[in-house]
Design a protein around this motif. Structure first.
Motif, PDB file in Angstrom:
ATOM      1  N   ASP A  35      46.354  50.366  38.687  1.00 34.42           N
ATOM      2  CA  ASP A  35      45.189  49.665  39.218  1.00 34.42           C
ATOM      3  C   ASP A  35      45.074  48.261  38.634  1.00 34.42           C
ATOM      4  O   ASP A  35      45.529  47.999  37.514  1.00 34.42           O
ATOM      5  CB  ASP A  35      43.908  50.436  38.863  1.00 34.42           C
ATOM      6  CG  ASP A  35      43.919  51.873  39.364  1.00 34.42           C
ATOM      7  OD1 ASP A  35      43.580  52.770  38.573  1.00 34.42           O
ATOM      8  OD2 ASP A  35      44.274  52.082  40.540  1.00 34.42           O
ATOM      9  N   TRP A  36      44.459  47.398  39.418  1.00 36.09           N
ATOM     10  CA  TRP A  36      44.056  46.077  38.934  1.00 36.09           C
ATOM     11  C   TRP A  36      42.534  46.035  38.852  1.00 36.09           C
ATOM     12  O   TRP A  36      41.847  46.391  39.815  1.00 36.09           O
ATOM     13  CB  TRP A  36      44.535  44.981  39.869  1.00 36.09           C
ATOM     14  CG  TRP A  36      45.991  44.666  39.761  1.00 36.09           C
ATOM     15  CD1 TRP A  36      46.997  45.092  40.573  1.00 36.09           C
ATOM     16  CD2 TRP A  36      46.608  43.822  38.776  1.00 36.09           C
ATOM     17  NE1 TRP A  36      48.201  44.586  40.150  1.00 36.09           N
ATOM     18  CE2 TRP A  36      47.987  43.792  39.061  1.00 36.09           C
ATOM     19  CE3 TRP A  36      46.126  43.084  37.690  1.00 36.09           C
ATOM     20  CZ2 TRP A  36      48.900  43.069  38.298  1.00 36.09           C
ATOM     21  CZ3 TRP A  36      47.030  42.365  36.939  1.00 36.09           C
ATOM     22  CH2 TRP A  36      48.400  42.356  37.237  1.00 36.09           C
ATOM     23  N   TYR A  37      42.033  45.597  37.718  1.00 44.20           N
ATOM     24  CA  TYR A  37      40.615  45.360  37.504  1.00 44.20           C
ATOM     25  C   TYR A  37      40.417  43.878  37.229  1.00 44.20           C
ATOM     26  O   TYR A  37      41.365  43.151  36.934  1.00 44.20           O
ATOM     27  CB  TYR A  37      40.106  46.154  36.296  1.00 44.20           C
ATOM     28  CG  TYR A  37      39.939  47.630  36.525  1.00 44.20           C
ATOM     29  CD1 TYR A  37      41.044  48.478  36.525  1.00 44.20           C
ATOM     30  CD2 TYR A  37      38.685  48.193  36.720  1.00 44.20           C
ATOM     31  CE1 TYR A  37      40.905  49.842  36.732  1.00 44.20           C
ATOM     32  CE2 TYR A  37      38.527  49.559  36.922  1.00 44.20           C
ATOM     33  CZ  TYR A  37      39.641  50.368  36.923  1.00 44.20           C
ATOM     34  OH  TYR A  37      39.488  51.725  37.120  1.00 44.20           O
ATOM     35  N   ARG A  38      39.170  43.438  37.305  1.00 45.42           N
ATOM     36  CA  ARG A  38      38.847  42.078  36.884  1.00 45.42           C
ATOM     37  C   ARG A  38      37.494  42.071  36.191  1.00 45.42           C
ATOM     38  O   ARG A  38      36.648  42.923  36.453  1.00 45.42           O
ATOM     39  CB  ARG A  38      38.861  41.108  38.061  1.00 45.42           C
ATOM     40  CG  ARG A  38      37.769  41.317  39.103  1.00 45.42           C
ATOM     41  CD  ARG A  38      37.995  40.369  40.281  1.00 45.42           C
ATOM     42  NE  ARG A  38      36.983  40.544  41.315  1.00 45.42           N
ATOM     43  CZ  ARG A  38      37.031  39.946  42.503  1.00 45.42           C
ATOM     44  NH1 ARG A  38      38.059  39.153  42.819  1.00 45.42           N
ATOM     45  NH2 ARG A  38      36.073  40.148  43.389  1.00 45.42           N
ATOM     46  N   GLN A  39      37.355  41.107  35.302  1.00 49.51           N
ATOM     47  CA  GLN A  39      36.091  40.963  34.585  1.00 49.51           C
ATOM     48  C   GLN A  39      35.763  39.488  34.468  1.00 49.51           C
ATOM     49  O   GLN A  39      36.534  38.716  33.868  1.00 49.51           O
ATOM     50  CB  GLN A  39      36.164  41.597  33.204  1.00 49.51           C
ATOM     51  CG  GLN A  39      34.826  41.619  32.491  1.00 49.51           C
ATOM     52  CD  GLN A  39      34.757  42.658  31.402  1.00 49.51           C
ATOM     53  OE1 GLN A  39      35.780  43.122  30.892  1.00 49.51           O
ATOM     54  NE2 GLN A  39      33.538  43.052  31.034  1.00 49.51           N
ATOM     55  N   ALA A  40      34.650  39.107  35.052  1.00 51.77           N
ATOM     56  CA  ALA A  40      34.161  37.735  34.969  1.00 51.77           C
ATOM     57  C   ALA A  40      33.145  37.658  33.839  1.00 51.77           C
ATOM     58  O   ALA A  40      32.533  38.659  33.473  1.00 51.77           O
ATOM     59  CB  ALA A  40      33.524  37.329  36.295  1.00 51.77           C
ATOM     60  N   VAL A  48      39.588  46.216  41.442  1.00 49.30           N
ATOM     61  CA  VAL A  48      39.974  45.323  42.527  1.00 49.30           C
ATOM     62  C   VAL A  48      40.855  46.051  43.540  1.00 49.30           C
ATOM     63  O   VAL A  48      40.606  45.998  44.746  1.00 49.30           O
ATOM     64  CB  VAL A  48      40.721  44.092  41.987  1.00 49.30           C
ATOM     65  CG1 VAL A  48      41.216  43.211  43.130  1.00 49.30           C
ATOM     66  CG2 VAL A  48      39.841  43.304  41.036  1.00 49.30           C
ATOM     67  N   ALA A  49      41.883  46.718  43.045  1.00 46.34           N
ATOM     68  CA  ALA A  49      42.817  47.415  43.928  1.00 46.34           C
ATOM     69  C   ALA A  49      43.570  48.469  43.127  1.00 46.34           C
ATOM     70  O   ALA A  49      43.723  48.338  41.910  1.00 46.34           O
ATOM     71  CB  ALA A  49      43.802  46.435  44.555  1.00 46.34           C
ATOM     72  N   THR A  57      47.060  53.046  48.910  1.00 43.57           N
ATOM     73  CA  THR A  57      46.328  51.928  48.314  1.00 43.57           C
ATOM     74  C   THR A  57      44.820  52.025  48.556  1.00 43.57           C
ATOM     75  O   THR A  57      44.364  52.694  49.475  1.00 43.57           O
ATOM     76  CB  THR A  57      46.829  50.589  48.881  1.00 43.57           C
ATOM     77  OG1 THR A  57      46.639  50.579  50.302  1.00 43.57           O
ATOM     78  CG2 THR A  57      48.301  50.366  48.567  1.00 43.57           C
ATOM     79  N   LYS A  58      44.074  51.326  47.699  1.00 43.43           N
ATOM     80  CA  LYS A  58      42.624  51.215  47.847  1.00 43.43           C
ATOM     81  C   LYS A  58      42.228  49.833  47.368  1.00 43.43           C
ATOM     82  O   LYS A  58      42.896  49.258  46.498  1.00 43.43           O
ATOM     83  CB  LYS A  58      41.901  52.291  47.036  1.00 43.43           C
ATOM     84  CG  LYS A  58      42.212  52.283  45.552  1.00 43.43           C
ATOM     85  CD  LYS A  58      41.535  53.431  44.819  1.00 43.43           C
ATOM     86  CE  LYS A  58      41.933  53.444  43.351  1.00 43.43           C
ATOM     87  NZ  LYS A  58      41.353  54.603  42.638  1.00 43.43           N
ATOM     88  N   TYR A  59      41.149  49.310  47.971  1.00 45.28           N
ATOM     89  CA  TYR A  59      40.704  47.959  47.664  1.00 45.28           C
ATOM     90  C   TYR A  59      39.188  47.897  47.563  1.00 45.28           C
ATOM     91  O   TYR A  59      38.477  48.619  48.268  1.00 45.28           O
ATOM     92  CB  TYR A  59      41.148  46.979  48.759  1.00 45.28           C
ATOM     93  CG  TYR A  59      42.634  46.837  48.902  1.00 45.28           C
ATOM     94  CD1 TYR A  59      43.343  47.594  49.828  1.00 45.28           C
ATOM     95  CD2 TYR A  59      43.348  45.936  48.105  1.00 45.28           C
ATOM     96  CE1 TYR A  59      44.709  47.474  49.958  1.00 45.28           C
ATOM     97  CE2 TYR A  59      44.717  45.800  48.234  1.00 45.28           C
ATOM     98  CZ  TYR A  59      45.392  46.578  49.159  1.00 45.28           C
ATOM     99  OH  TYR A  59      46.753  46.441  49.285  1.00 45.28           O
ATOM    100  N   ALA A  60      38.717  46.989  46.726  1.00 41.70           N
ATOM    101  CA  ALA A  60      37.299  46.657  46.734  1.00 41.70           C
ATOM    102  C   ALA A  60      36.984  45.944  48.036  1.00 41.70           C
ATOM    103  O   ALA A  60      37.829  45.209  48.580  1.00 41.70           O
ATOM    104  CB  ALA A  60      36.963  45.752  45.550  1.00 41.70           C
ATOM    105  N   PHE A  67      43.728  40.462  49.548  1.00 38.61           N
ATOM    106  CA  PHE A  67      44.611  40.883  48.450  1.00 38.61           C
ATOM    107  C   PHE A  67      45.481  42.042  48.915  1.00 38.61           C
ATOM    108  O   PHE A  67      45.044  42.885  49.708  1.00 38.61           O
ATOM    109  CB  PHE A  67      43.799  41.344  47.244  1.00 38.61           C
ATOM    110  CG  PHE A  67      43.047  40.273  46.509  1.00 38.61           C
ATOM    111  CD1 PHE A  67      42.931  38.987  47.016  1.00 38.61           C
ATOM    112  CD2 PHE A  67      42.443  40.547  45.297  1.00 38.61           C
ATOM    113  CE1 PHE A  67      42.237  37.995  46.334  1.00 38.61           C
ATOM    114  CE2 PHE A  67      41.747  39.585  44.596  1.00 38.61           C
ATOM    115  CZ  PHE A  67      41.638  38.307  45.122  1.00 38.61           C
ATOM    116  N   THR A  68      46.704  42.090  48.385  1.00 36.50           N
ATOM    117  CA  THR A  68      47.610  43.193  48.676  1.00 36.50           C
ATOM    118  C   THR A  68      48.238  43.685  47.375  1.00 36.50           C
ATOM    119  O   THR A  68      48.833  42.886  46.639  1.00 36.50           O
ATOM    120  CB  THR A  68      48.724  42.767  49.638  1.00 36.50           C
ATOM    121  OG1 THR A  68      48.149  42.284  50.852  1.00 36.50           O
ATOM    122  CG2 THR A  68      49.638  43.948  49.961  1.00 36.50           C
ATOM    123  N   ILE A  69      48.113  44.985  47.121  1.00 34.45           N
ATOM    124  CA  ILE A  69      48.734  45.582  45.947  1.00 34.45           C
ATOM    125  C   ILE A  69      50.019  46.277  46.365  1.00 34.45           C
ATOM    126  O   ILE A  69      50.098  46.869  47.454  1.00 34.45           O
ATOM    127  CB  ILE A  69      47.770  46.571  45.244  1.00 34.45           C
ATOM    128  CG1 ILE A  69      48.334  47.016  43.894  1.00 34.45           C
ATOM    129  CG2 ILE A  69      47.447  47.757  46.138  1.00 34.45           C
ATOM    130  CD1 ILE A  69      47.334  47.798  43.044  1.00 34.45           C
TER     131      ILE A  69
END
Length: 121
Positions: A35-40, A48-49, A57-60, A67-69
């Motif tokens: 998985d990809w996460y993000r933190q602002a 994220v994905a 696959t799954k996406y926010a 975006f493509t994972i």
């Protein structure tokens, strides 16, 4: 025993593209979900994905269609292609892998150190 190393972040103008990579190494028997996460700044970490070992696959909602994972199982690497970037995509992007170790055949969760993505308006 396992390391995840992200790369590919940087500064880009709105509307631009970046491709992130996350490579896993170490005592790996197999890798399940990645998985990809993000933190602002000042915000909670968000998914994220994600991609399963079989490629599901799954996406926010906020990144669907932009975006493509993907993953290369032979290289133990997951990618995040980010197109049509927006200033609100600015964050530290972190990779998370659910990895079965070759030492004990148990699954553990590992995180990378993160890579900064900054999108200017």
């Amino acid at each position: 025993q396992v390391q995840l190393v992200e790369s590919g972040g940087g500064l880009v103008q709105a509307g631009g593209s970046l491709r992130l990579s996350c490579a896993a190494s170490g005592s790996i028997f197999s890798i399940n979900d990645m998985d990809w996460y993000r933190q602002a700044p000042g915000k909670q970490r968000e998914l994220v994905a994600g991609i399963s070992s079989g490629g599901r696959t799954k996406y926010a909602d906020s990144v669907k269609g932009r975006f493509t994972i993907s993953r290369d199982n032979a290289k133990n690497t997951v990618y995040l292609q980010m197109n049509s970037l927006k200033p609100e995509d600015t964050a530290v992007y972190l990779c998370n892998g659910h990895i079965v170790l070759s030492t004990d055949h148990f699954q553990y969760s590992y995180w990378g150190q993160g890579t900064q993505v900054t999108v200017s308006s």
